[in-house]
Design a protein around this motif. Structure first.
Motif, PDB file in Angstrom:
ATOM      1  N   UNK A 120      37.621  49.372  51.521  1.00  0.00           N
ATOM      2  CA  UNK A 120      37.686  48.121  50.751  1.00  0.00           C
ATOM      3  C   UNK A 120      36.491  47.237  51.069  1.00  0.00           C
ATOM      4  N   UNK A 121      36.106  46.435  50.089  1.00  0.00           N
ATOM      5  CA  UNK A 121      34.937  45.587  50.255  1.00  0.00           C
ATOM      6  C   UNK A 121      35.215  44.472  51.266  1.00  0.00           C
ATOM      7  N   UNK A 163      33.580  48.759  42.680  1.00  0.00           N
ATOM      8  CA  UNK A 163      33.979  49.875  43.525  1.00  0.00           C
ATOM      9  C   UNK A 163      33.230  51.157  43.172  1.00  0.00           C
ATOM     10  N   UNK A 218      34.315  40.646  52.892  1.00  0.00           N
ATOM     11  CA  UNK A 218      34.161  39.371  52.224  1.00  0.00           C
ATOM     12  C   UNK A 218      32.728  39.119  51.728  1.00  0.00           C
TER      13      UNK A 218
END
Lengths: 265, 319
Positions: free
Chosen positions: B186-187, B123, B189
Motif C-alpha cells: 500500500x502507498x 496503483x 502517506x
C-alpha cells in the motif's frame, strides 16, 4: 417448498435479490410485495423483513456490506446509489433484455468468487458496482428520494440526514457531530418521539445508528494513509484524541492504530 | 525512417492529424473507444510520434503491432494488451490488424465520473507502459468488456460515463491481476505528493514539446503548485525516491534532449531554444556536463550505429 423465513428477520448487511423465475412474497414492516419473474428487490442492514417462496427456478441473491464497497471499489453508497437505502423494490418488472444483462453480471460474480486471486475482492466490488449502476440506469434515472406521501417517513428522513451529515464530516465540511436532539430538530419533531419511532421500526436506538455510522466513517478514513489519527478524530467531531481512541476500541475491539496497521498489511 | 514528431496531444486531434476518420460518437476529448479495424489504416501503418495527454489501453484480440513508448519498444501480437501512461513519446506501427480496440481516457475523465478510480491508476505503478499477455478465454472476457464499453459509448443512456469508468477500472484490475501475483504494497502517506510532483514535472515537459511554454519549472514552482514548503518537498522526494528534485529535473531534461537528438533531425539551435537555453554555448556545456558527450557527437554516434530498418537501439520487450 414452499419455504418461508421466520417472522421478521434482520440481516446485518445489504442484500439484493434478482428474480429471474420464481414466485413468492416479500414484506417489510410497511409494505408487502408479490415476487414475480422480473422482480428486483433489496434490503438494508437491520431492516425487518420477511420472505416467502412458493417456488424457485432461478434467483440470484447477493449480500454485501457498505464497508466492502467502500474499501474495494471506493463507492460512497448513499451518494452514488441512494435508492439502495431509501427503497426496497424496483418500481416495475424488468424486461427480459435487462434481466439477461443483470443475470450475466451475477454469473460473472459467481465465477470470480471461485477463482483464487489477490484482486478477487476488487473485481467483485467492481462487478457489483456495475450491477448497481445498471439498476440505476434502468430504473432510477435522476432519482433523488422516495415519492413523498402525506405522512413523511421519519425513519427514511433520519437515515438520509444521517448519511448526509457523515458525508459532510468526512469531507471536512462540518466539524460538529450532530446529536439526537439535532436530528429531531431537523425534522421538527420532539427528541423522544424520534427516539421511539426509530427504536420501534428499526430495532436500534438512535445513538446506535450514530455510533455505527461514526465507526464506519472512521474506518474508511483510517484506510487512507494521508490522514493522521489526530486529524481523523477532529474531523469526526471528537474534542480529544483519547476519547476517539476509547470510543473506537469499545466498538471494534481495536485501537485506531491497530486497525490501520492491520488494514495496511 | 524516423517517424515525424508532432505537437498534437489530444486523441481526436491525433486522429485528425493522421487523416483517419473521427467518428461522430467520439464527442469529447477525455474519453474515446475506437475499433481500430474500422479506421481503415493502410497496412503496414506507421503513426507519427505523439505526446498524448491521456492514458491509453490497446487491446489486440487479433493483430501484430509494435508500439514505442519513450525508449521502450513493445512487440505486440494477438492476445496482448498494452497500457500506456500520458506524457510519453508514443508511436506505433501496425503490420497486421484483424481486430483491435483503442481506449483513451484522461485523468480528468476519471476524476469527474468516478473519483475513486484515481487510486486505481496510482496503483498501476510508475512504469510508462505495461504489456500483458492473456489466455484466450480471458481475452474473450476482455473483449466483452470492450464491446460493452463501445455499446455504452455510442448510445445515449443516463450515467453512461459512470458505467464506462467502471468498465475501464475492470480492465485495469484484470491487467494488474496478470501483472502481479503478489499483493502490492500500500502507498505511504508521502507518496501522493511525490507522485503528484513527478506527474507535474512530466506534464511540464509535454507542454514544452508541444510549444505551449519554454519555461522549465524549478523546485519553487512545484512546491507552490502543491502548497508545500520547498524544503519539505525536496526532503520527501529525496527520502522516498533517493534522488533530489533537481536531479529529477536535470535527468528528465537530458533524457528529453537525448530523445530529440536521437530520433529527430531538429537543428541544435531549435532544441536549445525549445528548452529555454538562450545561449547555445551554455546548452553545449550543460549537455556535456551531464553526459560527458557533446550533443553533436551524441547525434552522430546514434545515427552511425542505427542500422536501416531496425528499431534503432531501444530496449525491446517481447510480451
Amino acid at each position: 417448498m414452499p419455504y418461508g423465513t421466520p417472522m421478521w428477520f434482520r440481516a446485518n448487511c445489504f442484500s439484493l435479490t434478482l428474480t429471474i423465475d420464481a414466485l413468492g412474497c416479500y414484506s417489510t414492516k410497511t409494505n408487502t410485495f408479490a415476487i414475480k419473474p422480473g422482480t428486483l428487490f433489496f434490503s438494508r442492514p437491520n431492516m425487518h423483513r420477511q420472505l416467502e417462496w412458493q417456488n424457485i427456478t432461478e434467483v440470484y441473491h447477493l449480500t454485501f456490506s457498505e464497508h466492502f464497497l467502500a474499501k474495494y471499489a471506493g463507492v460512497a453508497l448513499f451518494k452514488t446509489f441512494p435508492f439502495l437505502i431509501l427503497e426496497s423494490v424496483v418500481p416495475r418488472l424488468a424486461d427480459t433484455e435487462v434481466l439477461t444483462d443483470l443475470s450475466k453480471i451475477c454469473l460473472q460474480i459467481g465465477q470470480v468468487q471461485k477463482e483464487n486471486s489477490h484482486f478477487k475482492n476488487n473485481i467483485i466490488a467492481n462487478l457489483l458496482t456495475r450491477l448497481l449502476l445498471r439498476v440505476k440506469q434502468h430504473f432510477w434515472d435522476g432519482y433523488t428520494g422516495p415519492v413523498k406521501d402525506k405522512e413523511p417517513d421519519i425513519v427514511m428522513q433520519f437515515i438520509k440526514n444521517l448519511e448526509q451529515h457523515y458525508q459532510q464530516l468526512q469531507q471536512g465540511k462540518a466539524t460538529l457531530q450532530l446529536r439526537v436532539k439535532d436530528y429531531a430538530a431537523m425534522q421538527g419533531v420532539h427528541e423522544n418521539y424520534l427516539y421511539t419511532v426509530i427504536k420501534e421500526q428499526t430495532g436500534k436506538m438512535v445513538s446506535h445508528w450514530i455510533a455505527e455510522k461514526t465507526i464506519l466513517a472512521a474506518q474508511s478514513l483510517l484506510e487512507d494513509p494521508s490522514f493522521t489519527i489526530k486529524e481523523i478524530s477532529y474531523r469526526l467531531g471528537f474534542a480529544y484524541v483519547s476519547y476517539f481512541t476509547t470510543f473506537f476500541k469499545k466498538h471494534t475491539g481495536f485501537t485506531p492504530k491497530d486497525f490501520r496497521n492491520k488494514s495496511n498489511v | 525512417m524516423k517517424p515525424p514528431l508532432t505537437t498534437v496531444r489530444k486523441f481526436t486531434d491525433s486522429l485528425a492529424f493522421m487523416e483517419l476518420p473521427v467518428f461522430s460518437y467520439i464527442d469529447r476529448n477525455d474519453f474515446a473507444i475506437v475499433k481500430m479495424e474500422e479506421l481503415g489504416m493502410p497496412l503496414p501503418y506507421q503513426t507519427p510520434v505523439f505526446r498524448p495527454d491521456h492514458f491509453s489501453i490497446i487491446i489486440i484480440p487479433d493483430g501484430v503491432a509494435s508500439y514505442r513508448v519513450d525508449d521502450t519498444v513493445f512487440k505486440l501480437c494477438s492476445n496482448n494488451v498494452l497500457f500506456i501512461r500520458p506524457d510519453t513519446f508514443l508511436s506505433g506501427k501496425w503490420s497486421s490488424l484483424g481486430k483491435a480496440y483503442y481506449i483513451s481516457f484522461s485523468n480528468h475523465f476519471l476524476l469527474h465520473h468516478w473519483p475513486a478510480g484515481i487510486d486505481e491508476i496510482q496503483k498501476m505503478g510508475s512504469k510508462k507502459g505495461y504489456a500483458a499477455w492473456f489466455e484466450p478465454n480471458m481475452i474473450e472476457n476482455i473483449e466483452r468488456i470492450c464491446l460493452d464499453m463501445y455499446d455504452e459509448a455510442v448510445c445515449k443512456t443516463p450515467y453512461k460515463y459512470e458505467v464506462i469508468a467502471n468498465l475501464i477500472l475492470n480492465l485495469l484490475l484484470l491487467i494488474r491481476q496478470q501483472q502481479y501475483t503478489e499483493k502490492p504494497v500500500k502507498a505511504k502517506k508521502h507518496n501522493c505528493y511525490v507522485a503528484a510532483f513527478i506527474g507535474q514535472m512530466e506534464n511540464n515537459f509535454s507542454r514544452i514539446i508541444s510549444g505551449e511554454t519554454t519555461a522549465v519549472l524549478r523546485i519553487k514552482d512545484y512546491a507552490e503548485m502543491q502548497n508545500l514548503n520547498e524544503g519539505y518537498l525536496s526532503k520527501i522526494v529525496s527520502n522516498t525516491t533517493g534522488k533530489t528534485v533537481n536531479q529529477w529535473i536535470h535527468e528528465k531534461l537530458i533524457n528529453e534532449i537525448k530523445y530529440l537528438l536521437k530520433n529527430t533531425n531538429k537543428p541544435m539551435r531549435e532544441i536549445a531554444t525549445l528548452y529555454g537555453f538562450n545561449d547555445l554555448n551554455y546548452f553545449y556545456n550543460y549537455f556535456k556536463r551531464h553526459t560527458n558527450n557533446a550533443p553533436g557527437y551524441f547525434r552522430r554516434y546514434c545515427n552511425a550505429i542505427a542500422k536501416p530498418g531496425t528499431d534503432y537501439r531501444n530496449i525491446v520487450v517481447n510480451v
